[in-house]
Design an enzyme around this catalytic site. Structure first.
Site, PDB file in Angstrom:
ATOM      1  N   SER A 114       0.862  -1.168   0.000  1.00 40.78           N
ATOM      2  CA  SER A 114       0.000   0.000   0.000  1.00 40.78           C
ATOM      3  C   SER A 114       0.906   1.227   0.000  1.00 40.78           C
ATOM      4  O   SER A 114       2.132   1.116   0.019  1.00 40.78           O
ATOM      5  CB  SER A 114      -0.999  -0.028   1.165  1.00 40.78           C
ATOM      6  N   ASP A 154      -1.023  -0.822  -4.184  1.00 41.67           N
ATOM      7  CA  ASP A 154      -2.408  -1.077  -3.793  1.00 41.67           C
ATOM      8  C   ASP A 154      -3.112   0.206  -3.342  1.00 41.67           C
ATOM      9  O   ASP A 154      -2.534   1.008  -2.603  1.00 41.67           O
ATOM     10  CB  ASP A 154      -2.396  -2.117  -2.651  1.00 41.67           C
ATOM     11  N   HIS A 166     -11.173  -7.916  -3.317  1.00 37.30           N
ATOM     12  CA  HIS A 166     -10.472  -7.317  -2.174  1.00 37.30           C
ATOM     13  C   HIS A 166     -10.980  -7.941  -0.878  1.00 37.30           C
ATOM     14  O   HIS A 166     -12.010  -8.608  -0.863  1.00 37.30           O
ATOM     15  CB  HIS A 166     -10.711  -5.800  -2.160  1.00 37.30           C
ATOM     16  N   GLY A 167     -10.231  -7.718   0.212  1.00 35.01           N
ATOM     17  CA  GLY A 167     -10.705  -8.176   1.523  1.00 35.01           C
ATOM     18  C   GLY A 167     -10.691  -9.679   1.683  1.00 35.01           C
ATOM     19  O   GLY A 167     -11.642 -10.279   2.190  1.00 35.01           O
ATOM     20  N   THR A 190      -8.749 -11.610   3.642  1.00 38.84           N
ATOM     21  CA  THR A 190      -8.547 -12.105   5.011  1.00 38.84           C
ATOM     22  C   THR A 190      -9.862 -12.496   5.673  1.00 38.84           C
ATOM     23  O   THR A 190     -10.783 -11.687   5.737  1.00 38.84           O
ATOM     24  CB  THR A 190      -7.849 -11.028   5.880  1.00 38.84           C
ATOM     25  N   THR A 192      -4.512  -8.134   5.803  1.00 38.17           N
ATOM     26  CA  THR A 192      -4.621  -8.160   7.269  1.00 38.17           C
ATOM     27  C   THR A 192      -4.020  -9.438   7.860  1.00 38.17           C
ATOM     28  O   THR A 192      -3.334  -9.394   8.886  1.00 38.17           O
ATOM     29  CB  THR A 192      -6.103  -8.019   7.682  1.00 38.17           C
TER      30      THR A 192
END
Ligand SMILES: [Zn+2]
Length: 291
Positions: A50, A82, A215-216, A218, A240
């Site tokens: 990121s 990212d 995305h996301g 985790t 994460t």
């Protein structure tokens, strides 16, 4: 040659019904761990940073280490920026040697999202073989997950998604479908699988054109991941889980050996743990053996 952009490996993934794991790293030990795990599994892989760690470590340093690792690896490796909201920094990272750039103008109104995304696409394509990811809708934090998932307007509208992809020329596309960043607070997060499937059908039904990003990652249950793969997810972002693994492993190691002052051993423990997490994700995404 192991230095690749994201689009090329995702096209293969979309055709083969698997997905490429995209792992966020915040330091160089994690970067090595991601590449080592992918080499062990013979899987194509995407390293992501990121904006904050990219600025902290320095984009040139990250690119130099990425190139060194990727050139020695017998698998394709991409370096991705990212969720960058600054057009200028997107361009700087493209110049430095990142091979995929995500311009995240999803918080802007629709027309402005298109304008900013297209500016980055045009720039990256003029610099060289750099692919660009755009986002439409809201991929929020977990605090908002249910709210976002239940709010039709926060998710990517399929018709708008097609128009967005065509007008911006993005190479890979992240439609908001209810996934969230962080750790899901419920065992059954509300995800709009059909929306992803519909967008995939409209974009890629007649042959893969623009592979899709989830995305996301985790905390997504394994059966959800399987379904998202079937619906066209060709890149899964995992951030994460790596951060938690780094901190928990470091904490446990130091707690058990409070009198030992050997940073290299902490790094080795972290690298092992991250390698395990990445390997498990590669298995779930069915990309093992695909490189
Ligand atoms: Zn994300």
């Amino acid at each position: 040659m192991s230095i690749v952009n994201a689009r090329d490996i995702m096209m293969e993934a979309a055709k083969g019904n698997y997905a490429v794991g995209a792992f966020n790293i915040t330091d160089l030990v994690q970067m090595e761990a991601v590449v080592e795990a992918a080499v062990e599994k013979r899987a194509p892989v995407i390293i992501q940073t990121s904006v904050k760690p990219s600025k902290f470590l320095g984009r040139q340093v990250l690119v130099a280490v990425y190139r060194t690792l990727a050139e020695a690896a017998p698998i394709p490796v991409c370096l991705h920026l990212d969720h960058c909201t600054e057009i200028d920094y997107c361009k700087k990272c493209a110049d430095a040697g990142y091979t995929n750039i995500m311009i995240d103008a999803s918080k802007q109104v629709y027309e402005e999202n298109i304008r900013q995304t297209k500016e980055v696409v045009d720039y990256c394509h003029s610099v060289g073989n750099i692919s660009v990811e755009g986002e439409l809708g809201t991929v929020g934090g977990v605090e908002d997950q249910i709210k976002v998932a239940e709010d039709e307007a926060a998710l990517a509208n399929p018709d708008q998604a097609i128009e967005f992809v065509e007008r911006t020329g993005v190479d890979i596309f992240a439609p908001a479908i209810g996934t969230a960043h962080g750790v899901y607070k419920t065992k059954n997060p509300k995800i709009d699988f059909e929306r992803l499937g519909q967008i995939n059908q409209m974009l890629n039904g007649g042959g893969i054109k623009t592979p899709l990003v989830v995305h996301g990652g985790t905390g997504l249950p394994e059966d959800y991941i399987k379904r998202l793969l079937e619906m066209g997810g060709a890149k899964f972002n995992v951030s994460t889980e790596l951060k938690h693994t780094l901190i928990d492993t470091t904490y446990a190691y130091i707690s058990e050996r409070r009198d030992e002052y050997d940073p290299g051993k902490i790094d080795a423990a972290v690298k092992d743990a991250i390698r395990g997490v990445v390997g498990h994700w590669i298995d779930m995404l069915q990309s093992a053996g695909k490189a």
